[in-house]
Design an enzyme around this catalytic site. Sequence first.
Site, PDB file in Angstrom:
ATOM      1  N   ASP A   1       0.855  -1.189   0.000  1.00  0.00           N
ATOM      2  CA  ASP A   1       0.000   0.000   0.000  1.00  0.00           C
ATOM      3  C   ASP A   1       0.893   1.243   0.000  1.00  0.00           C
ATOM      4  O   ASP A   1       1.625   1.496   0.963  1.00  0.00           O
ATOM      5  CB  ASP A   1      -0.892  -0.011   1.250  1.00  0.00           C
ATOM      6  CG  ASP A   1      -2.182   0.754   1.028  1.00  0.00           C
ATOM      7  OD1 ASP A   1      -3.239   0.297   1.505  1.00  0.00           O
ATOM      8  OD2 ASP A   1      -2.128   1.805   0.355  1.00  0.00           O
TER       9      ASP A   1
ATOM     10  N   ASP B   1      -2.682   4.891  -2.370  1.00  0.00           N
ATOM     11  CA  ASP B   1      -3.616   5.588  -1.484  1.00  0.00           C
ATOM     12  C   ASP B   1      -3.929   6.992  -2.009  1.00  0.00           C
ATOM     13  O   ASP B   1      -3.008   7.770  -2.278  1.00  0.00           O
ATOM     14  CB  ASP B   1      -2.942   5.690  -0.105  1.00  0.00           C
ATOM     15  CG  ASP B   1      -3.883   6.167   0.971  1.00  0.00           C
ATOM     16  OD1 ASP B   1      -4.852   5.450   1.237  1.00  0.00           O
ATOM     17  OD2 ASP B   1      -3.648   7.252   1.524  1.00  0.00           O
TER      18      ASP B   1
ATOM     19  N   GLU C   1      -6.310   4.390  -5.755  1.00  0.00           N
ATOM     20  CA  GLU C   1      -7.554   4.703  -5.050  1.00  0.00           C
ATOM     21  C   GLU C   1      -7.956   6.099  -5.498  1.00  0.00           C
ATOM     22  O   GLU C   1      -7.237   7.065  -5.227  1.00  0.00           O
ATOM     23  CB  GLU C   1      -7.360   4.677  -3.536  1.00  0.00           C
ATOM     24  CG  GLU C   1      -8.665   4.994  -2.788  1.00  0.00           C
ATOM     25  CD  GLU C   1      -8.458   5.397  -1.350  1.00  0.00           C
ATOM     26  OE1 GLU C   1      -7.385   5.916  -1.022  1.00  0.00           O
ATOM     27  OE2 GLU C   1      -9.382   5.197  -0.539  1.00  0.00           O
TER      28      GLU C   1
ATOM     29  N   HIS D   1     -11.177  -1.725   3.802  1.00  0.00           N
ATOM     30  CA  HIS D   1     -10.979  -1.394   5.216  1.00  0.00           C
ATOM     31  C   HIS D   1     -11.615  -0.067   5.622  1.00  0.00           C
ATOM     32  O   HIS D   1     -11.621   0.305   6.798  1.00  0.00           O
ATOM     33  CB  HIS D   1      -9.470  -1.356   5.496  1.00  0.00           C
ATOM     34  CG  HIS D   1      -8.790  -0.266   4.742  1.00  0.00           C
ATOM     35  ND1 HIS D   1      -8.656  -0.258   3.367  1.00  0.00           N
ATOM     36  CD2 HIS D   1      -8.246   0.884   5.161  1.00  0.00           C
ATOM     37  CE1 HIS D   1      -8.045   0.849   2.987  1.00  0.00           C
ATOM     38  NE2 HIS D   1      -7.795   1.570   4.055  1.00  0.00           N
ATOM     39  N   ASP D   2     -12.106   0.683   4.627  1.00  0.00           N
ATOM     40  CA  ASP D   2     -12.773   1.965   4.903  1.00  0.00           C
ATOM     41  C   ASP D   2     -14.282   1.874   4.803  1.00  0.00           C
ATOM     42  O   ASP D   2     -14.968   2.876   5.060  1.00  0.00           O
ATOM     43  CB  ASP D   2     -12.348   3.025   3.863  1.00  0.00           C
ATOM     44  CG  ASP D   2     -10.898   3.418   3.958  1.00  0.00           C
ATOM     45  OD1 ASP D   2     -10.324   3.781   2.913  1.00  0.00           O
ATOM     46  OD2 ASP D   2     -10.333   3.354   5.073  1.00  0.00           O
TER      47      ASP D   2
HETATM   48  O1  TEU Z   1      -8.821   6.649   2.224  1.00  0.00           O
HETATM   49  C1  TEU Z   1      -9.152   7.817   1.524  1.00  0.00           C
HETATM   50  C2  TEU Z   1     -10.419   8.341   1.963  1.00  0.00           C
HETATM   51  O2  TEU Z   1     -10.773   9.391   1.525  1.00  0.00           O
HETATM   52  C3  TEU Z   1     -11.271   7.556   2.888  1.00  0.00           C
HETATM   53  O3  TEU Z   1     -10.790   7.728   4.187  1.00  0.00           O
HETATM   54  C4  TEU Z   1     -12.680   8.093   2.785  1.00  0.00           C
HETATM   55  O4  TEU Z   1     -12.617   9.485   2.919  1.00  0.00           O
HETATM   56  C5  TEU Z   1     -13.566   7.655   3.885  1.00  0.00           C
HETATM   57  O5  TEU Z   1     -12.989   6.611   4.547  1.00  0.00           O
HETATM   58  C6  TEU Z   1     -14.903   7.344   3.288  1.00  0.00           C
HETATM   59  O6  TEU Z   1     -15.425   6.183   3.827  1.00  0.00           O
HETATM   60  C7  TEU Z   1      -7.449   6.332   2.180  1.00  0.00           C
HETATM   61  C8  TEU Z   1      -7.253   5.091   3.019  1.00  0.00           C
HETATM   62  O7  TEU Z   1      -7.956   4.007   2.423  1.00  0.00           O
HETATM   63  C9  TEU Z   1      -7.768   5.410   4.404  1.00  0.00           C
HETATM   64  O8  TEU Z   1      -7.741   4.246   5.233  1.00  0.00           O
HETATM   65  C10 TEU Z   1      -6.893   6.499   4.985  1.00  0.00           C
HETATM   66  O9  TEU Z   1      -7.424   6.883   6.245  1.00  0.00           O
HETATM   67  C11 TEU Z   1      -6.851   7.725   4.067  1.00  0.00           C
HETATM   68  O10 TEU Z   1      -6.683   7.411   2.696  1.00  0.00           O
HETATM   69  C12 TEU Z   1      -5.663   8.612   4.432  1.00  0.00           C
HETATM   70  O11 TEU Z   1      -4.488   7.919   4.103  1.00  0.00           O
END
Ligand code: TEU
Length: 572
Positions: free
Chosen positions: A121, A223, A265, A339-340
């Site tokens: 990642d 990311d 992403e 994971h988000d």
């Molecule tokens: O996520 C990008 C991001 O924008 C997400 O956090 C989104 O805003 C939110 O979770 C909507 O559900 C990436 C990674 O996947 C995340 O885990 C990180 O927190 C973020 O970037 C910062 O690196």
Amino acid sequence: MLLIGVPGQSHGMRLPAGLEESSVETKWWHDAVVYQIYPRSFSDANGDGIGDLAGIIDKLDYLQVLGINVIWLSPVFRSPMDDNGYDISDYCDIAPEFGTLDEMERLITEAAQRHIRIVMDLVVNHTSDEHPWFVEARKSKDNPYRDYYIWRAPRADGTPPDAQRASFGGSAWEFDEATGEYYYHLFSRRQPDLNWANPKVREEIYRMMNWWLDKGIGGFRMDVIDLIGKDVDRGITANGPNLHPYLQEMNAATFGDRDVLTVGETWAANPEVAKLYSDPRRAELSMVFQFEHVTLTHDPVEGKWKPRPFDLLALKEVMSKWQTELADVGWNSLFWNNHDLPRAVSRYGDPERYRVESAKMLATALHFLKGTPYIYQGEEIGMTNVRFDSIDDYQDIESLGLYRERTAAGVAHEAMMEGIHANGRDNARTPMQWDTGSNAGFSRGRPWLKVNPNYREINVVAALADPGSILHHYRRLIRLRKERAAIVHGDYQPLFDAHPQVFAYQRRLGDERIVVINNFSPEPVALDVPEELRGLAGECLVSNYAPHQQLGERLALQAYESFAIAARSALA
Ligand code: TEU
Ligand code: CA
């Protein structure tokens, strides 16, 4: 013009008659299935309550049984863990709580022995505020590392340069006393954004990327990569003017001549933008994660914190649009969760009354589409959202930050908790459920985040032992992708397009035709089968109820009933 790789090079895939001889730019990841591991929650080998690399190595045999080909490993680099590793303080070392560089290299080797590649990642929109670059940058305005980051003077009244907001709450500007300036952070104040306009930053990142590629990793998940072209003074964050030039420069300087998978992403991508990333002629990335099917269930104003029930017609329109638009240019990623995001079966299925049926339906609906499927840890056993009653049981910086900000602004506690229960990121981060032992077999210590209490019914051991489990359904789907060229290279036509409960489509390649029909609802459905499908007969590839080998004039579907038929038919 569609061309297919030489049979020997396509994983023994059986090619339809008449298509063997041509040759096409096939890539190994065209028929691969990726499994995402959130290391903190996957498997804890040393009993400190935090998942680790040794724990992942212990589970490689399980992943080989599942049949996946790639592990996307969420960050394991040294980090203060403000955002659970998405705040990196050393890109070339492993966080002690996850293990060591030697264990990382052992993971790469042991995975390769099981024909599994490791995709790392890459978090390079920002670093941790403990990264040496930032420690130096904040020492003085003329420090050599100062413009590795984005600094601006306060406004005359001392307030931030502008009103931009950070994703985790508050201003996107943090005041730094030592030098009397603000620095920019789109996420937490401990995740300062890198200044990609500085060629030295890009050079250091490319050097780091090659260091990891030389270790034999299988590629990168990138990311929020659509933010690196930002133009802060013009208020542009995603899809900035220099984004694609930077990606083409990165491709040429690092992975361009290596046979690896790169997935960006890109929350702000639409199909036109996605083609810019994934059209092979542009030499940028293999594919991107787009989120249009995710944001459908977000309130247009309040976002994910005010969830909306998903509307299947809207979902189908989005899924079909992406299949059609990227049919011949670029490549789709296929996913329901990560994971988000909330657990797929909780967001799109019915975890209470039809957990197994709806989880299998979601898997079938996704895995017969064209693109590379991504399975998030626990999705393959139908893990569900969790519902902690106290905000104190939640750990995610995003949920906690927005809870504070929104309740302070007057949003009721109950309303915010509903948003967190529906769409909070901790839903995906409760420990992987391995067995019925303490802490679901995740750890012999106290897990960093509570285990979902339903682990006694939902766990890997039970799933492996049950031939009718969601897990074995995923195993079959993964295997079919290797065996049926139509899944990988076939075209896509929606079926029952206007039906509000049914998501159906067909895939065709040469004389191979696969019809996939999914009842996306708990209500039974009675369908009139369209003329062109009547009499269609063949092998039932998968089903979550009794198998279907033939279509007649009518079709009755039970709750979340879903199946796929591989029909032999003359080229229509
Ligand atoms: O996520 C990008 C991001 O924008 C997400 O956090 C989104 O805003 C939110 O979770 C909507 O559900 C990436 C990674 O996947 C995340 O885990 C990180 O927190 C973020 O970037 C910062 O690196
Ligand atoms: Ca551990």
